[in-house]
Design an enzyme around this catalytic site. Structure first.
Site, PDB file in Angstrom:
ATOM      1  N   GLY A  24     -40.388  22.115  16.309  1.00 29.92           N
ATOM      2  CA  GLY A  24     -39.993  23.367  16.949  1.00 29.92           C
ATOM      3  C   GLY A  24     -38.493  23.411  17.173  1.00 29.92           C
ATOM      4  O   GLY A  24     -37.790  22.414  17.053  1.00 29.92           O
ATOM      5  N   GLY A  44     -35.223  26.035  19.298  1.00 29.93           N
ATOM      6  CA  GLY A  44     -34.872  27.162  20.149  1.00 29.93           C
ATOM      7  C   GLY A  44     -33.377  27.360  20.139  1.00 29.93           C
ATOM      8  O   GLY A  44     -32.645  26.736  19.361  1.00 29.93           O
ATOM      9  N   MET A  71     -31.205  26.484  22.323  1.00 30.83           N
ATOM     10  CA  MET A  71     -30.441  25.361  22.870  1.00 30.83           C
ATOM     11  C   MET A  71     -30.605  24.079  22.064  1.00 30.83           C
ATOM     12  O   MET A  71     -29.748  23.198  22.135  1.00 30.83           O
ATOM     13  CB  MET A  71     -30.870  25.095  24.314  1.00 30.83           C
ATOM     14  CG  MET A  71     -30.474  26.193  25.282  1.00 30.83           C
ATOM     15  SD  MET A  71     -28.693  26.250  25.573  1.00 30.83           S
ATOM     16  CE  MET A  71     -28.470  24.742  26.507  1.00 30.83           C
ATOM     17  N   GLY A  72     -31.691  23.933  21.338  1.00 26.37           N
ATOM     18  CA  GLY A  72     -31.887  22.660  20.649  1.00 26.37           C
ATOM     19  C   GLY A  72     -33.081  22.614  19.726  1.00 26.37           C
ATOM     20  O   GLY A  72     -33.678  23.638  19.401  1.00 26.37           O
ATOM     21  N   VAL A  91     -36.743  20.334  18.622  1.00 25.25           N
ATOM     22  CA  VAL A  91     -37.776  19.423  19.100  1.00 25.25           C
ATOM     23  C   VAL A  91     -38.342  18.669  17.898  1.00 25.25           C
ATOM     24  O   VAL A  91     -38.728  19.282  16.893  1.00 25.25           O
ATOM     25  CB  VAL A  91     -38.907  20.163  19.838  1.00 25.25           C
ATOM     26  CG1 VAL A  91     -39.933  19.165  20.373  1.00 25.25           C
ATOM     27  CG2 VAL A  91     -38.343  20.989  20.974  1.00 25.25           C
ATOM     28  N   LYS A 143     -36.937  16.275  22.573  1.00 25.35           N
ATOM     29  CA  LYS A 143     -36.107  17.475  22.649  1.00 25.35           C
ATOM     30  C   LYS A 143     -34.632  17.069  22.626  1.00 25.35           C
ATOM     31  O   LYS A 143     -34.217  16.190  23.388  1.00 25.35           O
ATOM     32  CB  LYS A 143     -36.438  18.225  23.939  1.00 25.35           C
ATOM     33  CG  LYS A 143     -35.686  19.508  24.182  1.00 25.35           C
ATOM     34  CD  LYS A 143     -36.191  20.130  25.480  1.00 25.35           C
ATOM     35  CE  LYS A 143     -35.469  21.410  25.829  1.00 25.35           C
ATOM     36  NZ  LYS A 143     -35.979  21.980  27.103  1.00 25.35           N
ATOM     37  N   ASP A 173     -40.624  29.700  34.404  1.00 25.90           N
ATOM     38  CA  ASP A 173     -40.610  30.217  33.033  1.00 25.90           C
ATOM     39  C   ASP A 173     -41.962  30.000  32.361  1.00 25.90           C
ATOM     40  O   ASP A 173     -42.032  29.669  31.181  1.00 25.90           O
ATOM     41  CB  ASP A 173     -39.496  29.551  32.220  1.00 25.90           C
ATOM     42  CG  ASP A 173     -39.187  30.309  30.923  1.00 25.90           C
ATOM     43  OD1 ASP A 173     -39.420  31.533  30.887  1.00 25.90           O
ATOM     44  OD2 ASP A 173     -38.720  29.679  29.959  1.00 25.90           O
TER      45      ASP A 173
END
Length: 430
Positions: free
Chosen positions: A24, A26, A28-29, A31, A45, A138
């Site tokens: 995965g 996103g 910011m980073g 995984v 992560k 969240d």
């Protein structure tokens, strides 16, 4: 969960975790799927180098401290981290399953009784988080993974200590996902209370039974406007009648009007018992339902990227009482064609293997019509000699001429492991 090969620029190890593939990404980073020295799978992560600065490191360090603080059967466990590394990283328990958003998008909404079981599971887990002085802030379908042993909550990157006087956000800065955000959180009200997670759970359950969110619009700004407007009611169209009163209360605009998490658990339990079912039975059915949708043999979407399966062990000790009959091919599976007279019997299929059997050596079956392949041949046409018996294939950086590394193991082992997970999920005590 899809696993794709590492890119050439990806690290091959972080701390004591070897990286095996991508699972995965996103804003910011990234995984990665990792493995500890002792063979424990992990979701690792990593912050992107382009966004690493003092503030991102501080926020990442807070996430690590939060994960060290919380625990529970429905929370992905903390395994290790280093916020001061050149590439800050965080390792948590790897949950082998899709997130709720992907499951609903692929297979459609959950039946109301299974959604009630999901609500009870997650409300109880969040109640434990709140008891430790934390808020998730969240919660959303993408942060709930449907694993072989039940759902688990992930991503506490925005979690906050409810009594903390330290904030990493500006006084009027809003963080979170607007489609599941409570009105007071979207309006920037501080301090936040446990009611924000109740609202988010209500939005998550609404999506689970209808496939849509309380408020949807073309842009995040428009969603913020709808969420914070007390005159705009959430869209509850399509909600089953038995869940409508609960979701209406959970999605109340006024935080004081929402039920507590304990009340959510009780009301979900009452709904399940009204269907003549016990809560433990409904939880097992939820896990079996999501596991059933991941059975081997299902056609993958035409636009899906190639996946790399997690390598199963060659042989495992029996850890739960599962008879060979429970692993046999389902009744609706086509019967094998009889072998012509005088030919050798076909090798045993995965359905006939017991949990203690290990798949025989040899390459995976090839589709009909394709010529036989050299078992040492790789997708990039390079050749590698098979490893010595009992030794795991090397997983380090590619050797010269090998190209991108892949994870390969017996198709029979994958099918057997998948059936074991399905049978175990149906028998799980939770």
């Amino acid at each position: 969960m899809q696993i794709t090969p590492l890119n050439p620029e990806d690290p091959v190890a972080l701390g004591d975790f070897e990286l095996l593939g991508r699972i995965g990404h996103g804003g910011m980073g990234q995984v990665f799927l990792g493995e500890s020295l002792g063979g424990e799978p992990a979701a690792v992560k990593v912050i992107k180098p382009s966004v690493v600065d003092s503030e991102s490191r501080q926020r990442f360090a807070q996430e690590i401290e939060v994960l060290k603080t919380i625990w529970g059967a429905r929370i992905a466990a903390f395994l290790g981290a280093d916020a001061e590394a050149e590439q800050p990283w965080l390792a948590t328990e790897y949950v082998d399953g899709p997130d709720l958003a992907k499951h609903v998008g692929t297979h459609g909404p959950l039946p109301s009784v299974l959604a009630a079981a999901l609500g009870a599971v997650l409300a109880e887990a969040l109640s434990g988080v709140h008891a430790q002085g934390l808020l998730h802030r969240d919660l959303k379908p993408a942060n709930v993974l449907l694993g072989p042993n039940g759902p688990k909550i992930i991503d506490f990157g925005l979690a906050a200590f409810t009594e903390s006087t330290i904030s990493l956000t500006a006084p009027h800065q809003v963080v979170g996902t607007p489609i599941c955000m409570a009105p007071e959180q979207a309006a920037g009200v501080k301090p936040l209370t446990a009611a924000v997670d109740v609202y988010a759970l209500g939005a998550l359950l609404l999506f689970a039974v209808t496939g849509h969110y309380p408020h949807q619009a073309a842009t995040p700004y428009m969603v913020f406007h709808l969420v914070t407007d007390p005159g705009t009611a959430p869209d509850l169209s399509g909600v089953p009648d038995d869940l409508l009163p609960l979701l209406t209360a959970m999605l109340a605009h006024d935080a004081a009007g929402r039920p507590s998490l304990t009340e959510v658990v009780q009301r979900c339990r009452a709904l399940i018992e009204a269907q003549g079912m016990k809560i433990a039975q409904a939880r097992r059915r939820l896990t079996a339902h999501t596991a059933e949708r991941r059975r081997p043999g299902q056609a993958a979407p035409a636009d899906s990227v190639p996946t790399v399966a997690w390598p199963a062990a060659a042989s495992d000790t029996r850890v739960t009482e599962i008879t060979p009959a429970e692993l046999e091919t389902p009744a609706d599976a086509p019967a094998p064609s009889p072998a012509p007279a005088g030919t050798a019997p076909a090798p045993a299929t995965a359905a006939a293997l017991t949990p203690d059997d290990s798949p025989g050596p040899g390459p995976a079956p090839r589709p009909a019509g394709l010529p036989p392949a050299d078992p040492r041949e790789h997708p990039d046409a390079s050749r590698r000699e098979p490893p010595a018996p009992g030794r795991r294939p090397p997983t380090g950086s590619p050797r010269p001429g090998e190209g991108t590394r892949t994870l390969r193991h017996s198709v029979q082992a994958r099918r057997t492991a998948e059936r074991l997970r399905s049978v175990y999920a149906a028998k799980a005590p939770f």
